[in-house]
Design a protein around this motif. Sequence first.
Motif, PDB file in Angstrom:
ATOM      1  N   HIS A   1       3.659   4.355  12.710  1.00 61.26           N
ATOM      2  CA  HIS A   1       3.880   4.334  11.262  1.00 61.26           C
ATOM      3  C   HIS A   1       4.768   5.540  10.969  1.00 61.26           C
ATOM      4  CE1 HIS A   1       2.149   3.996   6.999  1.00 61.26           C
ATOM      5  NE2 HIS A   1       2.687   5.193   6.986  1.00 61.26           N
TER       6      HIS A   1
ATOM      7  N   HIS B   1       7.564   7.852   8.848  1.00 60.80           N
ATOM      8  CA  HIS B   1       8.154   8.184   7.547  1.00 60.80           C
ATOM      9  C   HIS B   1       9.569   8.692   7.713  1.00 60.80           C
ATOM     10  CE1 HIS B   1       5.309   7.322   4.341  1.00 60.80           C
ATOM     11  NE2 HIS B   1       4.414   7.342   5.314  1.00 60.80           N
TER      12      HIS B   1
ATOM     13  N   ASN C   1       9.207   4.706   4.134  1.00 59.12           N
ATOM     14  CA  ASN C   1       8.784   4.296   5.477  1.00 59.12           C
ATOM     15  C   ASN C   1       9.958   3.677   6.225  1.00 59.12           C
ATOM     16  OD1 ASN C   1       6.230   4.224   3.778  1.00 59.12           O
ATOM     17  ND2 ASN C   1       5.394   3.773   5.789  1.00 59.12           N
TER      18      ASN C   1
ATOM     19  N   ARG D   1       0.843  -1.200   0.000  1.00 55.99           N
ATOM     20  CA  ARG D   1       0.000   0.000   0.000  1.00 55.99           C
ATOM     21  C   ARG D   1       0.880   1.252   0.000  1.00 55.99           C
ATOM     22  NH1 ARG D   1      -0.742   4.553   2.477  1.00 55.99           N
ATOM     23  NH2 ARG D   1      -0.538   3.578   4.513  1.00 55.99           N
ATOM     24  N   ASP D   2       1.531   1.545   1.108  1.00 55.58           N
ATOM     25  CA  ASP D   2       2.402   2.729   1.146  1.00 55.58           C
ATOM     26  C   ASP D   2       3.589   2.541   0.190  1.00 55.58           C
ATOM     27  OD1 ASP D   2       3.573   5.157   2.056  1.00 55.58           O
ATOM     28  OD2 ASP D   2       2.749   4.830   4.043  1.00 55.58           O
TER      29      ASP D   2
HETATM   30 ZN   LIG Z   1       2.573   6.390   5.143  1.00 53.66          ZN
END
Ligand SMILES: [Zn+2]
Length: 512
Positions: free
Chosen positions: A201, A203, A237, A12-13
Amino acid sequence: MSILKIFDTTLRDGEQTPGVNLNLHEKLEIAKQLEKVGVDIIEAGFAIASPGDFEAVKIVAENIKDSKVASLCRAVEKDIDRAYEAVRNAVSPRIHTFLATSDIHMKYKLRMTEDEVLERSINMVKYAKKYCNDVEFSAEDASRTRVEFLFKVIEEVIKAGATVVNIPDTVGYTTPEEFGKLIRSIKEKVPNSDKIDLSVHCHNDLGLAVANSLAAIINGANQIECTINGLGERAGNAAMEEIIMGLETRKDYYGFTHNIDTKQIYRTSEIVSRYSGIRSQPNKAIVGDNAFAHESGIHQHGVLSEKTTYEIMTPESIGLAKNRMVLGKLSGKHAFEDRLVELGYNLSKDEIALAFDEFKKLADKKKNITDKDIEALIEERASEIEEYIEMESFQINSGNKLISTAVIRVIVKDRVITESATGDGPIDASFNAIERALGINIKLEEYTLRAVTGGKDALGEVFVRVLDRNVENDKIYIGRGISTDVLEASVKAYINAINRMISEKGEDILNI
Ligand SMILES: [Zn+2]
């Protein structure tokens, strides 16, 4: 020891990495490898984003047994409906819904007040809960959210039934000390925060994604969202392999365990780079080409007499065995099949037969065939899509005092088309000839070539990224080709990219 849950969002990311465009088959292959490496939750996509995303989440959900499968969705009823529709057939489905909570996002993006955001968060968690017991809520941009408001939102979504609450550092803004404190204060001050999984989560905009994630773990987070090779939006990420090897190597310090089979890390990283077309830099921690290479004499001497002088973990621990010189021209099908099994492939009889043909062809050109060669062959096959266009033959003339010319013969549905073109160098000439043969107007955005192994007869692997010139801001298509001849690998990669384009857009893009 507590068990850390790994929530992988490569599909997804990671897929939101600029220039990455995975097809359905590739997403499923990556998901299977994520299951094998042992991730606890696979975020398979953002179901409402497009029919293709929906299909991908659905197929992953239907094929994965050992990991939970999640779909991301905004905190909107129709998004949640779609997410559930995509994951409902999973053995363990999860709905992952999110809403921004920072002043800046509420004011400029959502145009909502705190009260409205709080109410929507509660209602949408309740709404998702009707479908699925496992509901994760993310407070987008949490690290820039007013702390009292963040606490309130977390408390209320837990009451509404969220089983996991995620605290994203959406823009990669926080620091390890600050983030650790935030996580600890959530654990200490928010009622019932010990009853849920607390997730982060992070970054990597300031290069701190892994450091911030580890700081969160020490301070009470028990789920980490991450990606393989650190892929993701912008700077990416937190990289799963770095977090896991950090916990492994410093068990004494972190005291956390996990469900990851570290011996599958290298393979997972290779599959993701091959399918995404994005290779990690050589000095990348854990999986970079140089991560275990000792260059200086003093270091080499040290490692030879005692590995631990300069090695804090072994290459074997991530499944990076010394490249074995395994097979050659005289190797039979049995030896080849045995090696495939040892490498962890589970292929059908037909697939083995096809792979063996490829292997024989390669063995004619290359004396020693290593594990890496075999992996490159198999993975080229695995991601293959329908071949509308096949390369029949090519001839290229080039030299330092010669205008490069290429003649290409391609087969399009039983029709043979031959075209020639000139260009700045042999690759440009051959790409021009292909475009002319197919009457297609595309733009080469990127071209990379690398050797799969060392040696003069090494397999060359070419990646291309192409764009449809006729459409503004169009999607990028990746093409891959491998061969001991780099020109052949280039031609194959270009045709592969065009085949991918056709499989998505239809053959109308050709003008023949
Ligand atoms: Zn993200």
